[in-house]
Design a protein around this motif. Structure first.
Motif, PDB file in Angstrom:
ATOM      1  N   LEU A  96       0.845  -1.180   0.000  1.00 49.39           N
ATOM      2  CA  LEU A  96       0.000   0.000   0.000  1.00 49.39           C
ATOM      3  C   LEU A  96       0.888   1.240   0.000  1.00 49.39           C
ATOM      4  CD1 LEU A  96      -2.571  -1.106   2.730  1.00 49.39           C
ATOM      5  CD2 LEU A  96      -2.506  -1.673   0.296  1.00 49.39           C
ATOM      6  N   GLN A  97       0.696   2.110  -0.996  1.00 48.34           N
ATOM      7  CA  GLN A  97       1.540   3.293  -1.109  1.00 48.34           C
ATOM      8  C   GLN A  97       0.727   4.514  -1.472  1.00 48.34           C
ATOM      9  OE1 GLN A  97       4.441   2.105  -4.114  1.00 48.34           O
ATOM     10  NE2 GLN A  97       5.980   1.786  -2.516  1.00 48.34           N
ATOM     11  N   LEU A  98       1.223   5.651  -1.010  1.00 47.57           N
ATOM     12  CA  LEU A  98       0.715   6.949  -1.424  1.00 47.57           C
ATOM     13  C   LEU A  98       1.869   7.707  -2.057  1.00 47.57           C
ATOM     14  CD1 LEU A  98      -1.375   8.041   1.689  1.00 47.57           C
ATOM     15  CD2 LEU A  98      -2.278   7.493  -0.572  1.00 47.57           C
ATOM     16  N   PHE A 121      -4.474   0.068  -3.062  1.00 52.48           N
ATOM     17  CA  PHE A 121      -5.743   0.196  -2.350  1.00 52.48           C
ATOM     18  C   PHE A 121      -6.581   1.286  -3.019  1.00 52.48           C
ATOM     19  CE2 PHE A 121      -5.191   4.165   0.133  1.00 52.48           C
ATOM     20  CZ  PHE A 121      -3.830   4.386  -0.046  1.00 52.48           C
ATOM     21  N   THR A 122      -7.836   1.346  -2.616  1.00 52.62           N
ATOM     22  CA  THR A 122      -8.776   2.302  -3.214  1.00 52.62           C
ATOM     23  C   THR A 122      -8.887   3.523  -2.330  1.00 52.62           C
ATOM     24  OG1 THR A 122     -10.027   0.482  -4.192  1.00 52.62           O
ATOM     25  CG2 THR A 122     -11.121   2.622  -4.049  1.00 52.62           C
ATOM     26  N   TRP A 131       1.321   6.558   4.731  1.00 56.14           N
ATOM     27  CA  TRP A 131       1.903   7.877   4.499  1.00 56.14           C
ATOM     28  C   TRP A 131       2.652   7.910   3.176  1.00 56.14           C
ATOM     29  CZ3 TRP A 131       1.734  12.206   7.735  1.00 56.14           C
ATOM     30  CH2 TRP A 131       1.179  11.998   9.004  1.00 56.14           C
ATOM     31  N   GLY A 132       2.593   9.062   2.527  1.00 56.28           N
ATOM     32  CA  GLY A 132       3.457   9.285   1.377  1.00 56.28           C
ATOM     33  C   GLY A 132       4.811   9.798   1.843  1.00 56.28           C
ATOM     34  N   LYS A 133       5.723   9.952   0.900  1.00 56.57           N
ATOM     35  CA  LYS A 133       7.076  10.383   1.241  1.00 56.57           C
ATOM     36  C   LYS A 133       7.222  11.902   1.255  1.00 56.57           C
ATOM     37  CE  LYS A 133       9.320   6.156  -0.319  1.00 56.57           C
ATOM     38  NZ  LYS A 133      10.341   5.556  -1.213  1.00 56.57           N
ATOM     39  N   GLY A 134       6.237  12.597   0.757  1.00 53.07           N
ATOM     40  CA  GLY A 134       6.237  14.052   0.817  1.00 53.07           C
ATOM     41  C   GLY A 134       6.703  14.723  -0.457  1.00 53.07           C
TER      42      GLY A 134
END
Length: 124
Positions: free
Chosen positions: A2-4, A27-28, A114-117
């Motif tokens: 799961l990644q953002l 993921f959705t 969380w994303g990496k920013g």
């Protein structure tokens, strides 16, 4: 996995605009509340804006109300943060985070992903 992933950051002059996007893999996005946080050098992380799952509710920090707009783009499967009238004090790394409980809240402790920013720099 799961990644953002955030995109859209950059350097802009005071008064300018940027649009940040938060995309997901694995993921959705619709099933999660999405929160944008930011952290400036030497400062604590703060919640900026959030949208509940299915987009039913939004919230903004007082410092960005009237200037930032959060929205879901169902076609692109992203959550976007339109930032207008940017100020030097908006300079920070912006992160998007997902909360599977679906509630719109500026609570980093309940974020699951969380994303990496992405860096936003506003020059005066």
């Amino acid at each position: 996995q799961l990644q953002l992933v955030e995109s859209g950051g950059g350097l802009v002059q005071s008064g300018g605009s940027l649009r940040l996007s938060c995309g997901a893999s694995g993921f959705t996005l619709d099933n999660y509340a999405i929160v944008w946080f930011r952290q400036a050098p030497g400062k604590e992380r703060e919640g900026v804006s959030c949208v509940s799952s299915r987009g039913g509710a939004t919230n903004y920090a007082d410092s960005v109300k009237g200037r930032f707009t959060i929205s879901r783009d169902n076609a692109e499967k992203t959550v976007n943060l339109q930032m207008n009238s940017l100020k030097p004090e908006d300079t920070a790394v912006y992160y998007c985070a997902a909360n599977r409980f679906g509630a719109c809240a500026f609570r980093a402790d309940v974020m699951n992903i969380w994303g990496k920013g992405t860096q936003v720099t506003v020059s005066s």
